[in-house]
Design a protein around this motif. Sequence first.
Motif, PDB file in Angstrom:
ATOM      1  N   ALA A  11      61.959  68.634  42.685  1.00  0.00           N
ATOM      2  CA  ALA A  11      62.583  68.364  43.987  1.00  0.00           C
ATOM      3  C   ALA A  11      64.091  68.369  43.818  1.00  0.00           C
ATOM      4  O   ALA A  11      64.627  68.097  42.739  1.00  0.00           O
ATOM      5  N   ALA A  12      64.760  68.717  44.904  1.00  0.00           N
ATOM      6  CA  ALA A  12      66.222  68.640  44.961  1.00  0.00           C
ATOM      7  C   ALA A  12      66.594  67.385  45.735  1.00  0.00           C
ATOM      8  O   ALA A  12      66.264  67.251  46.922  1.00  0.00           O
ATOM      9  N   THR A  13      67.264  66.443  45.068  1.00  0.00           N
ATOM     10  CA  THR A  13      67.647  65.168  45.670  1.00  0.00           C
ATOM     11  C   THR A  13      69.136  65.197  45.991  1.00  0.00           C
ATOM     12  O   THR A  13      69.974  65.366  45.099  1.00  0.00           O
ATOM     13  N   SER A  14      69.463  65.049  47.273  1.00  0.00           N
ATOM     14  CA  SER A  14      70.857  65.020  47.714  1.00  0.00           C
ATOM     15  C   SER A  14      71.218  63.594  48.084  1.00  0.00           C
ATOM     16  O   SER A  14      70.518  62.943  48.877  1.00  0.00           O
ATOM     17  N   ILE A  15      72.299  63.107  47.506  1.00  0.00           N
ATOM     18  CA  ILE A  15      72.758  61.734  47.741  1.00  0.00           C
ATOM     19  C   ILE A  15      74.168  61.799  48.333  1.00  0.00           C
ATOM     20  O   ILE A  15      75.130  62.165  47.653  1.00  0.00           O
ATOM     21  N   GLY A  16      74.281  61.487  49.626  1.00  0.00           N
ATOM     22  CA  GLY A  16      75.582  61.424  50.286  1.00  0.00           C
ATOM     23  C   GLY A  16      76.150  60.021  50.212  1.00  0.00           C
ATOM     24  O   GLY A  16      75.418  59.024  50.315  1.00  0.00           O
ATOM     25  N   MET A  17      77.462  59.935  50.038  1.00  0.00           N
ATOM     26  CA  MET A  17      78.102  58.639  49.807  1.00  0.00           C
ATOM     27  C   MET A  17      79.135  58.326  50.891  1.00  0.00           C
ATOM     28  O   MET A  17      79.799  59.226  51.413  1.00  0.00           O
ATOM     29  N   HIS A  18      79.250  57.042  51.200  1.00  0.00           N
ATOM     30  CA  HIS A  18      80.338  56.486  52.000  1.00  0.00           C
ATOM     31  C   HIS A  18      80.998  55.391  51.161  1.00  0.00           C
ATOM     32  O   HIS A  18      80.321  54.476  50.680  1.00  0.00           O
TER      33      HIS A  18
ATOM     34  N   ASN B 143      66.562  68.373  40.283  1.00  0.00           N
ATOM     35  CA  ASN B 143      67.868  68.827  40.758  1.00  0.00           C
ATOM     36  C   ASN B 143      68.546  67.672  41.500  1.00  0.00           C
ATOM     37  O   ASN B 143      67.965  67.061  42.405  1.00  0.00           O
ATOM     38  N   LEU B 144      69.774  67.351  41.110  1.00  0.00           N
ATOM     39  CA  LEU B 144      70.484  66.204  41.669  1.00  0.00           C
ATOM     40  C   LEU B 144      71.842  66.641  42.189  1.00  0.00           C
ATOM     41  O   LEU B 144      72.588  67.353  41.504  1.00  0.00           O
ATOM     42  N   MET B 145      72.191  66.188  43.398  1.00  0.00           N
ATOM     43  CA  MET B 145      73.504  66.427  43.998  1.00  0.00           C
ATOM     44  C   MET B 145      74.043  65.104  44.523  1.00  0.00           C
ATOM     45  O   MET B 145      73.362  64.412  45.297  1.00  0.00           O
ATOM     46  N   VAL B 146      75.251  64.751  44.077  1.00  0.00           N
ATOM     47  CA  VAL B 146      75.922  63.527  44.511  1.00  0.00           C
ATOM     48  C   VAL B 146      77.276  63.930  45.078  1.00  0.00           C
ATOM     49  O   VAL B 146      78.072  64.586  44.388  1.00  0.00           O
ATOM     50  N   PHE B 147      77.575  63.524  46.322  1.00  0.00           N
ATOM     51  CA  PHE B 147      78.791  63.993  46.976  1.00  0.00           C
ATOM     52  C   PHE B 147      79.215  63.002  48.058  1.00  0.00           C
ATOM     53  O   PHE B 147      78.423  62.164  48.510  1.00  0.00           O
TER      54      PHE B 147
ATOM     55  N   LYS C  54      92.429  61.634  49.827  1.00  0.00           N
ATOM     56  CA  LYS C  54      91.760  62.090  48.626  1.00  0.00           C
ATOM     57  C   LYS C  54      91.175  60.892  47.890  1.00  0.00           C
ATOM     58  O   LYS C  54      91.874  59.921  47.611  1.00  0.00           O
ATOM     59  N   LEU C  55      89.878  60.941  47.594  1.00  0.00           N
ATOM     60  CA  LEU C  55      89.186  59.791  47.036  1.00  0.00           C
ATOM     61  C   LEU C  55      88.842  60.018  45.567  1.00  0.00           C
ATOM     62  O   LEU C  55      88.458  61.123  45.172  1.00  0.00           O
ATOM     63  N   PRO C  56      88.957  58.966  44.753  1.00  0.00           N
ATOM     64  CA  PRO C  56      88.468  59.075  43.372  1.00  0.00           C
ATOM     65  C   PRO C  56      86.946  59.131  43.360  1.00  0.00           C
ATOM     66  O   PRO C  56      86.275  58.413  44.110  1.00  0.00           O
TER      67      PRO C  56
ATOM     68  N   PRO D 214      91.139  61.423  32.366  1.00  0.00           N
ATOM     69  CA  PRO D 214      91.464  60.800  33.661  1.00  0.00           C
ATOM     70  C   PRO D 214      90.269  60.811  34.605  1.00  0.00           C
ATOM     71  O   PRO D 214      89.369  61.648  34.498  1.00  0.00           O
ATOM     72  N   ILE D 215      90.273  59.867  35.516  1.00  0.00           N
ATOM     73  CA  ILE D 215      89.202  59.772  36.510  1.00  0.00           C
ATOM     74  C   ILE D 215      89.340  60.929  37.499  1.00  0.00           C
ATOM     75  O   ILE D 215      90.410  61.168  38.064  1.00  0.00           O
ATOM     76  N   LEU D 216      88.230  61.633  37.707  1.00  0.00           N
ATOM     77  CA  LEU D 216      88.234  62.784  38.599  1.00  0.00           C
ATOM     78  C   LEU D 216      88.229  62.328  40.050  1.00  0.00           C
ATOM     79  O   LEU D 216      87.739  61.237  40.382  1.00  0.00           O
ATOM     80  N   SER D 217      88.757  63.170  40.913  1.00  0.00           N
ATOM     81  CA  SER D 217      88.784  62.872  42.346  1.00  0.00           C
ATOM     82  C   SER D 217      88.395  64.133  43.102  1.00  0.00           C
ATOM     83  O   SER D 217      88.335  65.234  42.546  1.00  0.00           O
ATOM     84  N   THR D 218      88.127  63.954  44.381  1.00  0.00           N
ATOM     85  CA  THR D 218      87.747  65.077  45.225  1.00  0.00           C
ATOM     86  C   THR D 218      88.531  65.003  46.525  1.00  0.00           C
ATOM     87  O   THR D 218      88.802  63.911  47.046  1.00  0.00           O
ATOM     88  N   SER D 219      88.925  66.151  47.026  1.00  0.00           N
ATOM     89  CA  SER D 219      89.717  66.217  48.254  1.00  0.00           C
ATOM     90  C   SER D 219      88.943  66.823  49.411  1.00  0.00           C
ATOM     91  O   SER D 219      89.493  67.009  50.490  1.00  0.00           O
ATOM     92  N   THR D 220      87.651  67.125  49.185  1.00  0.00           N
ATOM     93  CA  THR D 220      86.829  67.740  50.222  1.00  0.00           C
ATOM     94  C   THR D 220      85.439  67.122  50.180  1.00  0.00           C
ATOM     95  O   THR D 220      84.873  66.923  49.104  1.00  0.00           O
ATOM     96  N   GLY D 221      84.899  66.805  51.343  1.00  0.00           N
ATOM     97  CA  GLY D 221      83.551  66.275  51.416  1.00  0.00           C
ATOM     98  C   GLY D 221      82.510  67.375  51.490  1.00  0.00           C
ATOM     99  O   GLY D 221      82.832  68.547  51.724  1.00  0.00           O
ATOM    100  N   GLY D 222      81.254  67.024  51.275  1.00  0.00           N
ATOM    101  CA  GLY D 222      80.172  67.997  51.346  1.00  0.00           C
ATOM    102  C   GLY D 222      79.516  68.213  49.993  1.00  0.00           C
ATOM    103  O   GLY D 222      80.093  67.939  48.936  1.00  0.00           O
TER     104      GLY D 222
END
Length: 653
Positions: free
Chosen positions: A352-359, A504-508, A93-95, A294-302
């Motif tokens: 436009a819908a901009t999708s930004i995937g992160m590593h 439209n912005l999506m960061v994940f 699980k990543l912050p 608190p800093i939010l985190s996510t347990s699922t990618g996508g």
Amino acid sequence: AVTAPGKKITARLKRTLPVRGPQAPTLSELMRWYCLNTNTHGCRRIVVSRGRLRRLLWILLTLSAVGLILWQCAELLMNYYSASVSVTVQFQKLPFPAVTICNINPYKYSAMKEYLSELDKETRKALETFYGFSEGKSKVRRSVDEWNSTGSDFFQHIPLLKVEDFSRTATDLYSGQKRKIEGSVFHKDSSIVNSGDSNDIIGFQLCDANNSSECALYTFSSGVNAIQEWYKLHYMNIMAQIPLETKEKLSYSADDLLLTCFFDGLSCDKRHFTRFHHPLHGNCYTFNSGENGPILSTSTGGSEYGLQVVLYIDEEDYNPFLVTSTGAKIIVHDQNEYPFIEDIGTEIETAAATSIGMHFTQSRKLSKPYSDCTETGADIPVENLYNKSYSLQICLHSCFQKAMVDSCGCAQYAQPLPVGAEYCNYKKNPNWMYCYYRLHEKFVKEQLGCQQICKDACSFKEWALTTSIAQWPSIASEDWMLRVLSWDKGQKLNKKLNKTDLANLMVFYKDLNERFISENPANTLVILLSNFGGQLGLWMSCSVVCVIEIVEVFFIDSLSIVLRRQWQKAKKWWNGRKGAGPGTSRQPGDVESQGHDNPACTDEDLPTFNTALRLPLPQDSPLPRTPPPNYSTLRLESTFTEQLPDTLELSQH
């Protein structure tokens, strides 16, 4: 008691016997003793070998082995200060990082007209004069006299010039007069289309207010770039005089910028965003800054489990001279890092819908002596003006701002204020523009010393971004989506939305693989000592005791012998100087002068019994009955000052 005098005689005789071992009187005897007694076989073979050829071969082999040891040990030391890189990948699980969003247009143009009306009017006049540009009218160039009748403080501070073919003369677009160009000429080329006539080059001249002969001309191949750069200089000068509270009201609020928000499949709002004011981008908003909770985190990618926001850009309220693109800028960063929007921000398109995937990658480098990095920046002699964790960019910007205050007497508007300083404006600092450009030129050429002082951080976090863009909204959904959004914001906007006003912005996270890159020492101290021992045993059959023996013999004992010889020479010189005085010269009849000097011995060598037996006889002289060498150590009367009791009875018989 016969034993006591016998021990005295034995002790006194031992003092006259030849000295061996570490206390040898000469270096040659010390080296011979070492070679015969050391565990290093090569050195022993040099002494005991018979024949010059065999001895020479052993000398060459021993010296070669010593050279190989030195070479291998140098390689081991160099490898000791090297580091190996290891990459660890963990699935967990990543912050979620902080995401800062800014409108490309920093302030609402309708609210800024009060402050920019004069500057905008003079900018339009410049466009009309040079290009024949006129809003709603035919493109007719204005006459210089008509322009001069209005007057302009802006062009008096920074005159716009038209340069023909890089000549040393230019035409002032404000006064119409020709002037000779003094000082340096800096041409800032651009790929933007030129102004029709290739010989027309637009620029502006900056001069030192204290010395009018010190000037610099900055030219541009495009009039668009020249006028925009000229506009930004005056714009920063005006904004530096407006209080921060006023500027925050002139920029966009969270309600103005944010239309919808979702994170990890749940709705979010402006309470999850933190506002901070950027000098060049106005009000910016940071999601998940950690200040509001608190800093939010996510347990699922996508994309369904990241941040999704719809931004209201309001293209109609853009400043036409300050920005030439439409949209927003975002930056993904750690909560403790400062968001450098102007340096590494990513632009988001409208409609436009901009999708930004992160590593996500964490990196950790070793500090000195392995690399020239800093842990916290405490060892860097530059004050951190950003109140965030150290980074190379923070150090460079802070260093330049410090140099700006020291050299120009005021601070540059785009960076934080140092304590006790104020932003530059040409009412209080008429020389700041010329000083700023000169200082920036030195900074780019690495002449300020900032690049030499600032270092990379040893540890840092990085989010590698992959951006994809799709048309949004689609033609099929455009009508109902705009109607719904207009209904939601209708009471505040009082107008129908256009898709060019929206983004439209999506960061994940593309996956939850955390990559940890770390540097580890290639060798530890234990491994280094083991390698040293292996090299010494392989080439010289040495151990640690052998190395200590070498240090003792070749450094300590050799040094003591040299010092002893020098002391003996000095003592002999001093005794000879005292003996040369009146009343101290020896007479021919003295008993002490009956000895003879022999060329086989030198005065520096201590006499021994064996060397005395090997002394050759003097030439052309009868054989002496008892020819003692002329050494004070063999003079019995000086050594034995009185008759011993055990020998007194024998002498009487």
